[in-house]
Design an enzyme around this catalytic site. Sequence first.
Site, PDB file in Angstrom:
ATOM      1  N   TRP A 317     -34.990   6.516  16.903  1.00  0.00           N
ATOM      2  CA  TRP A 317     -35.712   7.328  17.100  1.00  0.00           C
ATOM      3  C   TRP A 317     -35.987   7.509  18.533  1.00  0.00           C
ATOM      4  CZ3 TRP A 317     -40.558   7.820  19.203  1.00  0.00           C
ATOM      5  CH2 TRP A 317     -41.326   8.865  19.393  1.00  0.00           C
ATOM      6  N   HIS A 318     -36.220   5.969  18.980  1.00  0.00           N
ATOM      7  CA  HIS A 318     -36.782   6.137  20.453  1.00  0.00           C
ATOM      8  C   HIS A 318     -35.539   6.382  21.350  1.00  0.00           C
ATOM      9  CE1 HIS A 318     -40.203   3.746  19.114  1.00  0.00           C
ATOM     10  NE2 HIS A 318     -41.020   4.356  20.282  1.00  0.00           N
ATOM     11  N   GLY A 319     -34.212   6.247  21.215  1.00  0.00           N
ATOM     12  CA  GLY A 319     -33.432   6.918  22.232  1.00  0.00           C
ATOM     13  C   GLY A 319     -32.155   6.383  21.545  1.00  0.00           C
ATOM     14  N   PHE A 473     -38.506  11.056  24.938  1.00  0.00           N
ATOM     15  CA  PHE A 473     -38.369  10.648  23.364  1.00  0.00           C
ATOM     16  C   PHE A 473     -38.758  11.853  22.648  1.00  0.00           C
ATOM     17  CE2 PHE A 473     -39.624   6.512  25.153  1.00  0.00           C
ATOM     18  CZ  PHE A 473     -38.251   6.069  25.209  1.00  0.00           C
TER      19      PHE A 473
END
Length: 473
Positions: A317-319, A473
């Site tokens: 999810w963060h990257g 994000f």
Amino acid sequence: MVFSSAVFVFGFMPLLLFLYFLAEPKYRNYILLIFSLIFYGWGGGVNYLLLMLAVVMSDYVFAIAIAQIKTQKIRKLFVVLSVVVNLGVLGYYKYTNFFIENINHFIKNDIKIATIVLPIGISFFTFQAMSYVIDVYRGDVAAQKNPFYVMLYVSLFPQLVAGPIVRYKTVENEIAHRQIHMEDVADGLERFILGFAKKIIIANNVGALADKIFEMNSIDMPLAWLGAIAYTLQIYFDFSAYSDMAIGLGRVFGFHFEENFNFPYIAKSVGDFWRRWHISLTTWFRDYVYIPLGGNRKGMPRMYVNMFIIWTLTGIWHGAEWNFILWGMYYFVFQAIEKLFLGKWLAKIPRVFQHIYTMFVVTLGWVLFRCDSGLSQCVTWFKALFSGNVTSEGMSLLHMYAVQYGVYLVLGVILSMPIYRVLKAAVYKRIQKNRICKWACAAAGYVVLLALFYVSVLYLVNSTYNPFIYFRF
């Protein structure tokens, strides 16, 4: 447009406040919606504004269908469609090139990299819209028939591009029936100013230091640790400042968002840290992924499998980089070890050692998070952190940076603790029975806030460095 920009502070916000409080209550939602769409379109462009609206309207239709249809299989189908649409949009814009690059690397293909610009806030608004449909399916909230209300819920500008991820049930009643109280307005403006100051004065300065060190080709051990500490402070003050400003702005307009940070750097374990950091994301994964997978109800082996899935998804999810996936696995390992035996052992030792352990783990985790130039950068940094190498050039830079940025580092460490909240509560407890003293302290508090805002504006005007980390994000 960002909250810490001159355009927002001296243009967008004053105009919105003027029109919002001048208008009759029945028109305020429409004013907020229009300004929220302008806010997102300003930073994301018309095309991505239309994309966000398309996601919102598709989830509006899915929720209406789920509420009206009685057949369970068809209701479940619409939930699946919502998840597919939201994750499909998120996956295309955020992860397409990541998969292409890895296919090219591992299979030796030469697939052309697509020209895709990541829409700001896409990880936040897709999760928020998706949670609305799931909650309607579960019966936690009723499907909203007014499409403008659903549009406002997702696009409300304070939390649109960097959270907190707001559940529909948190603001359902306030969207339709909120009242404005001057106490809320005053508290909201105070929260905004404090967040604004945290961002401009602390986050930007320690961030500038972190960037200087992380951009160096070679570093010795003391300089590496200074960079790691600077980034640890930057990411907290950057993200928590945005949440402070978002929650404060929400309060001004009559919305009460839930807290997103609870002083995570005073945590006593890694598990405690994640109960305090980015609370809205942690609880989102808990409620919509971990618990539906079975949580810890199906035995220890299944619990660890579920934890592995959660932390893999958290990293992704963060990257779209391998360092984020490794960062997620890193926290899975420590969470698993704490549940196995370390948590019980930590509870028996003095709190100061619990805190040292936690901050050591968290700081190393942020180094992994920050090294987004490839895994080789991660290896280089971890070698430097534990190399024992000390050079005269590095010590000279360390001294120069300590003089230049030392005050911001010290302020960051001090304000990572709930000192302001404790002092404010203590003062209020002593003066609440004395009306004159109460008024005097309130007046002094407003003067201090205005002075802090003025100083922050001076920093803003005299600096060109003003990023928001979580806009990525």
